[in-house]
Each structure stands twice: as structure tokens, then as C-alpha cells.
Scaffold this motif. Structure first.
Motif: not given
Length: 265
Positions: A194-201
Motif C-alpha cells: 500500500v505504501v509504494f502504491e500511494r507513493l507511486g515509486k
């Protein structure tokens, strides 16, 4: 150090107590990120308050954030518990946590006859709860879950106490079971997704935390840059000479002068 985004711990980094009082420099640092359009996620292991309440409390103290900037174990836990067929829970945690889980459709009871036990931060943890949890695991075959994997935590009075992950490991060791219990906090598989989906990177992201071993050491293995702040539960001397700590700061507003911002990708 070239940075494209930030993963930011909450307790001991942005806030100093359960009233979410800002640490010096924290509000200004978030304003800096917003002004420069630098992507960030506030990654907290706080299990006492739902994300909506955390967002509201932060805004009261002047933080320029939205609900999508916050990821907590309570974003992750209900989905995973339902997927694993958990319907009833014994919860070591606050009343607000129990109410949250009831609203999500779980049966929360103070009895060992449950599908699972969920460990959160519980300032009223006692011998009775210890007995119920142990019996649920050992006699009734309940599954063990934890809202985070923290080794140690710091209370508002500055004193330290065993973290949620440590309490969960106590139950696991006692019952000789569930040694690979799932946790829903930082460095958990679902949490990181979820973290990296939100950050997109992931490339070029820096982790800012006061937690040397779960946060900084963990996210360093994923390729993130790591920034240790001295405002939380670990002393500066414990971070020095650690090869997984890239930078040490005493105030978040030291960071802008020590990094190069890259927002092209």
C-alpha cells in the motif's frame, strides 16, 4: 543525497505524545514538502486511533495533510483478517481499536474461544489478558496477529516499554506456536504494498524515522535512503556507525539543506 519522495514515521518524528503535539520543525517540514510538490506518506504503526482520527488530530495542530497521506495498520488489518476467515477476535488494545474492529464487522470478545487474537498497543495490559490470549492460542488454536512489529515504544512521560511486536513474540514463544505471525505495520508485506502504491515509486525514496531497527534497517534492505531523527525513542549514539543509517538529524528542517530534490520521475 538525491530524493524523489519520503516515507515519514509519525510518533517521535512528527509528533511527541498522544495529543499529537508537533515536534519542533515538523509542521514546517510538511509545508516544505507540499510547497515543493514532493510526494510523501506518513507511515505510522499507531494502533490506538483510526486513520481518519489521526488525520483530524494532525490538522488541528497545523499539519497540512489529507487522509491519503496516512497509512496505518488499521488500513491493512481488516482486509487481511477477512481474507483469512477471521470472524471473532480477542483484542489486546484500546477501546477505540475494539470499536473500530466491531464497525468493520468483527466479533470482539473477552474470551479465549475466538478465531484469532490481535495485539495492539494496550496501556491496560494485565495478567487476565495474558491468560485469555495464551489460552486462545494454546487450547483453542487461535491465529496470532499483531498491528505492528515494534520492538520498543516510548510513552508520553519519556519512559520506554515493550513494543507490540515484542508482546506478540511473548505469546508466540509461550505457546510455541504462530512463530511466523502476520503483522500489519511497517515492513509487513501488505503494508509495504500500500505504501509504494500511494507513493507511486520506490527508487529515490527516503525513510525518516526514530526507529533504528524496524524502520531504518528494514527499509534499507528495500533500497530506500534512511534518515534517523534524534527526537524519539532511540539515542543518537545507537544510530552512529550503523551502516544502514545514511543521515542523522536533530530537527526535520535540517533535511532540506542536506538533500537534492528530484521530482522529474
Amino acid at each position: 543525497m538525491e530524493i524523489k519522495g519520503f516515507l515519514i514515521d509519525l510518533d517521535g518524528v512528527l509528533t511527541k505524545d498522544e495529543k499529537f503535539s508537533p515536534i519542533d520543525g515538523a509542521v514546517s517540514f510538511i509545508k516544505f514538502l507540499k510547497k515543493k510538490n514532493i510526494p510523501f506518506v506518513i507511515a505510522t504503526s499507531n494502533s490506538r486511533f483510526p486513520p481518519e482520527e489521526i488525520c483530524r488530530k494532525l490538522k488541528v495542530h497545523g499539519f497540512d495533510i489529507e487522509i491519503d497521506n496516512i497509512i496505518s495498520p488499521l488500513v491493512i488489518a481488516p482486509e487481511v483478517l477477512r481474507r483469512e476467515g477471521i470472524k471473532s477476535l480477542f483484542v489486546v488494545g484500546s477501546e477505540s481499536l475494539k470499536d473500530f474492529l466491531r464497525r468493520k464487522g468483527f466479533k470482539v470478545i473477552d474470551s479465549p474461544e475466538v478465531d484469532g487474537i490481535l495485539i495492539g498497543l494496550d496501556k491496560k495490559f494485565n495478567f487476565q489478558k495474558m491468560k485469555i490470549g495464551t489460552t486462545a492460542l494454546k487450547i483453542y488454536g487461535a491465529k496470532l496477529y499483531a498491528l505492528n512489529n515494534n520492538i520498543i515504544s516510548r510513552d508520553d512521560d519519556g519512559l520506554l516499554f515493550p513494543g507490540v511486536g515484542t508482546v506478540a513474540r511473548m505469546f508466540s514463544q509461550t505457546c510455541q506456536c504462530n512463530r511466523d505471525f502476520k503483522h500489519f505495520g511497517k515492513m509487513g508485506e501488505e503494508y509495504n504494498r500500500v505504501v509504494f502504491e500511494r507513493l507511486g515509486k520506490k527508487e529515490g525514496v527516503a525513510m525518516i524515522s526514530d526507529d533504528i531497527f524496524v524502520d531504518l534497517k528494514g527499509y534499507k534492505t528495500l533500497g530506500l535512503k534512511t534518515i534517523f531523527v534524534t527526537t524519539g525513542k532511540y539515542a543518537e549514539k545507537e544510530a552512529k556507525d550503523k551502516d544502514f543509517v545514511d543521515m542523522i538529524v536533530h530537527n526535520l528542517m535540517e533535511i532540506p539543506d542536506r538533500i537534492k530534490i528530484d521530482t522529474k520521475n
